[in-house]
Design a protein around this motif. Sequence first.
Motif, short mmCIF file in Angstrom:
data_model
loop_
_atom_site.label_atom_id
_atom_site.label_comp_id
_atom_site.label_asym_id
_atom_site.label_seq_id
_atom_site.Cartn_x
_atom_site.Cartn_y
_atom_site.Cartn_z
N GLU A 121 -5.28 18.27 2.79
CA GLU A 121 -4.33 17.93 3.65
C GLU A 121 -3.55 16.78 2.72
N VAL A 125 0.20 16.45 0.59
CA VAL A 125 1.18 15.56 0.72
C VAL A 125 1.84 15.10 -0.09
N HIS A 128 4.92 17.87 -1.66
CA HIS A 128 6.02 17.63 -0.24
C HIS A 128 7.62 18.29 -0.99
N ARG A 132 5.87 26.66 -1.05
CA ARG A 132 4.60 27.35 -0.81
C ARG A 132 3.87 27.85 -2.17
N LEU A 135 2.91 25.20 -4.90
CA LEU A 135 2.11 24.27 -3.95
C LEU A 135 0.61 24.97 -4.01
N ARG A 172 -3.46 14.84 -6.14
CA ARG A 172 -2.18 14.64 -5.18
C ARG A 172 -0.87 14.01 -6.00
N SER A 176 2.65 17.40 -7.60
CA SER A 176 4.08 17.40 -7.61
C SER A 176 4.63 17.52 -9.19
#
Length: 283
Positions: A121, A125, A128, A132, A135, A172, A176
């Motif tokens: 999770e 974050v 965002h 999908r 991701l 994390r 991006s």
Amino acid sequence: MSSSFTAVAPPAGTATGQSTVLAIHNIQIVYGGAIEAVRDVSLEVKAGQIVALLGSNGAGKSTVLKAISAVLDAEDGEIEKGSIQLFGENIERAAAPHIVRRGLVQVPEGRRLFATLTVEENLLVGAHLQNRAVLEEERDKVFRLFPRLAEKRSVVAGYLSGGEQQMVAIGRALMSRPKVLALDEPSLGLAPLIVSEIFSTIQTLRHTQGLTILLVEQNASRALAIADYAYIMENGRVVLDGTSEALRRNADVREFYLGLSAQQGRTSMRDVKHYKRRKRWLS
């Protein structure tokens, strides 16, 4: 573990004449409208480089990183003058989401994870801004980079070790798809073996993904071992800069940042704390 490190050769993309990705020109940063934290700092990061920003606690390193990432507002900080360019665009007045979309992402000091969310999770974050398919692709890349996180994907982040939390923080940021990764004190509070693993990962990201990396560190020995170029800050100013090889040979850097002296081989912490700086250091 030995405290000596072998400097790595820069990749093919770091030749003279390569493009400048990030450039800071004479920025001044003030907190609360009164406290000057950074004064006339300039630095440059070229494509494919690892550039280190070194200095003791309170030197202004993290403040520079926060200015680049547009997160000074949270601490009542403001850029009073100067400019910051990312891929040729002035970003000193840009908002943080715009800077992330332009390709620069920061891994903050202290990890700053969502402690009650799972590893997976926390990674999501960071994605965002992605669809999908992207991701899932980036998440799988992170798990290949850090197999330990794949094993603990369902574990709540607050129960991870410090090293594992740092891996999640880096992962994390990678979600991006950044072009520039800014790391703030990635070795802070970690055991030497974990620090070695993290710094090895930083090198891997540069060599395999072509990332440009700005590394803020207090651990000068570790940082100079992997960086192509470095800047040293004290009291809000850049006092010295040069290639990592040149700085590792510099007598002042060896004594005051690497803990070495020509006469004694190694300087005691008492000597470091009470040294009188040579006048040329701030010239």
